[in-house]
Motif scaffolding. Sequence first.
Motif, PDB file in Angstrom:
ATOM      1  N   UNK A  64       0.818  -1.203   0.000  1.00 50.95           N
ATOM      2  CA  UNK A  64       0.000   0.000   0.000  1.00 50.95           C
ATOM      3  C   UNK A  64       0.855   1.258   0.000  1.00 50.95           C
ATOM      4  N   UNK A  65       1.936   1.251   0.772  1.00 52.63           N
ATOM      5  CA  UNK A  65       2.871   2.369   0.769  1.00 52.63           C
ATOM      6  C   UNK A  65       2.204   3.694   1.066  1.00 52.63           C
ATOM      7  N   UNK A  66       2.360   4.660   0.143  1.00 54.18           N
ATOM      8  CA  UNK A  66       1.807   6.007   0.333  1.00 54.18           C
ATOM      9  C   UNK A  66       0.365   6.131  -0.135  1.00 54.18           C
ATOM     10  N   UNK A  67      -0.214   5.044  -0.602  1.00 49.54           N
ATOM     11  CA  UNK A  67      -1.593   5.064  -1.077  1.00 49.54           C
ATOM     12  C   UNK A  67      -2.559   5.134   0.107  1.00 49.54           C
ATOM     13  N   UNK A  68      -3.633   5.891  -0.056  1.00 54.30           N
ATOM     14  CA  UNK A  68      -4.684   5.900   0.962  1.00 54.30           C
ATOM     15  C   UNK A  68      -5.646   4.757   0.654  1.00 54.30           C
ATOM     16  N   UNK A  69      -5.710   3.793   1.538  1.00 52.12           N
ATOM     17  CA  UNK A  69      -6.560   2.641   1.279  1.00 52.12           C
ATOM     18  C   UNK A  69      -6.500   1.631   2.396  1.00 52.12           C
ATOM     19  N   UNK A  70      -6.931   0.416   2.105  1.00 47.58           N
ATOM     20  CA  UNK A  70      -6.979  -0.622   3.132  1.00 47.58           C
ATOM     21  C   UNK A  70      -7.045  -1.990   2.485  1.00 47.58           C
ATOM     22  N   UNK A  71      -6.693  -3.001   3.258  1.00 50.04           N
ATOM     23  CA  UNK A  71      -6.733  -4.382   2.770  1.00 50.04           C
ATOM     24  C   UNK A  71      -6.974  -5.327   3.933  1.00 50.04           C
ATOM     25  N   UNK A  72      -7.703  -6.402   3.646  1.00 50.24           N
ATOM     26  CA  UNK A  72      -7.983  -7.442   4.639  1.00 50.24           C
ATOM     27  C   UNK A  72      -7.732  -8.798   4.005  1.00 50.24           C
ATOM     28  N   UNK A  73      -7.050  -9.674   4.742  1.00 51.75           N
ATOM     29  CA  UNK A  73      -6.821 -11.054   4.300  1.00 51.75           C
ATOM     30  C   UNK A  73      -7.439 -12.009   5.306  1.00 51.75           C
ATOM     31  N   UNK A  74      -8.173 -13.011   4.801  1.00 54.77           N
ATOM     32  CA  UNK A  74      -8.882 -13.973   5.649  1.00 54.77           C
ATOM     33  C   UNK A  74      -8.557 -15.392   5.191  1.00 54.77           C
ATOM     34  N   UNK A  75      -8.472 -16.296   6.139  1.00 53.74           N
ATOM     35  CA  UNK A  75      -8.422 -17.723   5.830  1.00 53.74           C
ATOM     36  C   UNK A  75      -9.857 -18.185   5.584  1.00 53.74           C
ATOM     37  N   UNK A  76     -10.223 -18.553   4.346  1.00 55.54           N
ATOM     38  CA  UNK A  76     -11.607 -18.896   4.046  1.00 55.54           C
ATOM     39  C   UNK A  76     -12.148 -20.071   4.862  1.00 55.54           C
ATOM     40  N   UNK A 101     -11.345 -21.063   8.001  1.00 57.92           N
ATOM     41  CA  UNK A 101     -11.510 -20.845   9.433  1.00 57.92           C
ATOM     42  C   UNK A 101     -12.104 -19.494   9.804  1.00 57.92           C
ATOM     43  N   UNK A 102     -11.954 -18.502   8.933  1.00 59.63           N
ATOM     44  CA  UNK A 102     -12.370 -17.148   9.260  1.00 59.63           C
ATOM     45  C   UNK A 102     -11.290 -16.332   9.941  1.00 59.63           C
ATOM     46  N   UNK A 103     -10.116 -16.917  10.154  1.00 62.06           N
ATOM     47  CA  UNK A 103      -9.024 -16.165  10.782  1.00 62.06           C
ATOM     48  C   UNK A 103      -8.637 -14.966   9.918  1.00 62.06           C
ATOM     49  N   UNK A 104      -8.567 -13.802  10.532  1.00 59.23           N
ATOM     50  CA  UNK A 104      -8.078 -12.616   9.839  1.00 59.23           C
ATOM     51  C   UNK A 104      -6.555 -12.647   9.897  1.00 59.23           C
ATOM     52  N   UNK A 105      -5.941 -12.768   8.752  1.00 62.93           N
ATOM     53  CA  UNK A 105      -4.481 -12.904   8.662  1.00 62.93           C
ATOM     54  C   UNK A 105      -3.791 -11.564   8.502  1.00 62.93           C
ATOM     55  N   UNK A 106      -4.496 -10.591   7.992  1.00 61.07           N
ATOM     56  CA  UNK A 106      -3.924  -9.276   7.811  1.00 61.07           C
ATOM     57  C   UNK A 106      -5.013  -8.228   7.785  1.00 61.07           C
ATOM     58  N   UNK A 107      -4.741  -7.083   8.412  1.00 59.72           N
ATOM     59  CA  UNK A 107      -5.669  -5.957   8.389  1.00 59.72           C
ATOM     60  C   UNK A 107      -4.842  -4.674   8.344  1.00 59.72           C
ATOM     61  N   UNK A 108      -4.805  -4.059   7.169  1.00 57.10           N
ATOM     62  CA  UNK A 108      -3.935  -2.915   6.933  1.00 57.10           C
ATOM     63  C   UNK A 108      -4.769  -1.703   6.554  1.00 57.10           C
ATOM     64  N   UNK A 109      -4.398  -0.540   7.078  1.00 55.86           N
ATOM     65  CA  UNK A 109      -5.065   0.708   6.729  1.00 55.86           C
ATOM     66  C   UNK A 109      -4.010   1.800   6.615  1.00 55.86           C
ATOM     67  N   UNK A 110      -4.043   2.528   5.503  1.00 57.47           N
ATOM     68  CA  UNK A 110      -3.071   3.602   5.292  1.00 57.47           C
ATOM     69  C   UNK A 110      -3.785   4.869   4.825  1.00 57.47           C
TER      70      UNK A 110
END
Length: 482
Positions: free
Chosen positions: A149-161, A163-172
């Motif tokens: 994401x770097x300098x971009x304004x945005x967000x991303x979420x990664x999930x294990x389909x 189990x539902x475990x959230x593996x990543x939650x990023x906000x910039x």
Amino acid sequence: MNKTIRHASVFALLLVLALLVRATWVQFYDSKALADDKLNRRNAIEQYANPLGDIIVGGEAITGSERTKGGDLAYKRTYKDGDLYSPVTGYSSQVYGATQLEGIYKDLLDGTDNRLKNPLDTVTNKRADPGDVVTTIDPAVQKAGYKALGDIKGAAVAIDPKTGKILGMVSTPSYDPSKISGSTDSKEWKELTTDKEKPMVNRAMRQPLPPGSTFKLVVAAAALEDGLYGSVDEKTSSPNPYTLPGTRTVLHNENRSAPCENADIRTALQYSCNNVFAKMAVDLGQDKVKAMSEKMGFNADKLDVPVRAGKSVYPSDMEKSQTALTGIGQFDVTATPLQMSMVSAAIANGGELAKPYMVSQISDASGDVLEKYGDDEAQRVMSESTAEGLQSAMQTVVEKGTGTNAKISGATVGGKTGTAQHGENNSKTPYAWFTSYAKGGDGKEVAVAVMIESSSAARDEVSGNGLAAPIAKAMMAAALKS
């Protein structure tokens, strides 16, 4: 006894009784409210009298406590890679309170949770040693998303389909919660809270925006489940261009030369044909599209992971022309990246949606587990055949459609791009989206959704494939390697 003296004695006795009643009321009823009052300085003194428990990622603490140099608050919170993990941890401030995991598990982390106390602690009311919060976050996935994401304004979420475990939650852009954890950080607090880029907003789960063409997956699922079309390869009834019902407004496709007239769902996803899904939403009717949306998590008032997510919305009481626009993720449809990652996760998991969660367990100071999470049974939101068809169509999007930038060597990848209008008459830079899944040869799976709110790219260069897909690819690749 003199009548006057007798009356005075009774009145005095009543005053004493009233005083006793009031004292009892304060002692046994108001005392907790007074103790819990955020303006009660003693609470902060007790909370920060000792080091706090920690929030754990990948087996390592990403929080800590350090001795203060003066004042009546002995310790303050510290953070490792604060900017990277603040969408997960939130902040714990001596002045401004606590948010997200820091706030939800405040009692556990400061030792006041009754589950931490042994029988002697209960009798003596001694504060127990604090506990820890163990998250599901994969540090490799988190770092990959943050770097991409770097300098971009945005967000991303990664999930294990599965189990539902959230593996990543990023906000910039993000922020370092260490800068506001002390008692003399008013300048830093003001800078953060007045920053027009809103770095303290968790865009990954707290800022619903129009999802654009990524929502076409939901419409396609509704059409297949309803039997409007028997498979992703059956031709649809979709004139091109398509005039919105009851209006003279003609809905065009981004690629005017794409084979979108009467295109099947596979081709319509491959080329992101607006005419197909707008017409499909009208043919289904808003109630059926809404029903599928809600199975996926839209319109849920409470989606706690355990931090409460912002509400993703599919609207009601629309004209047919408005229903058509919802078919392409516009009008009043909104979604968070968390929500769109859930859509891809359900498709990748054979039509079953596992409830997303970010904390695997909480434990006491000795490491003994107090509570485990993630045991909720997955809910079937579509048939296995519908999910398999959509998986195949999403793979076509990545192999030779609008999502080629998400390809990962040696993995099966499916995705859907989206570009959503922003501002009146689309006067502002559009939002770019990408929602996807990837499966490795060893059985590992991951679903990712990325939202780009704004970037330095020129307006005509804003696309889900150009901006969002590479970020999803980076996170998916990291998840499959972990």
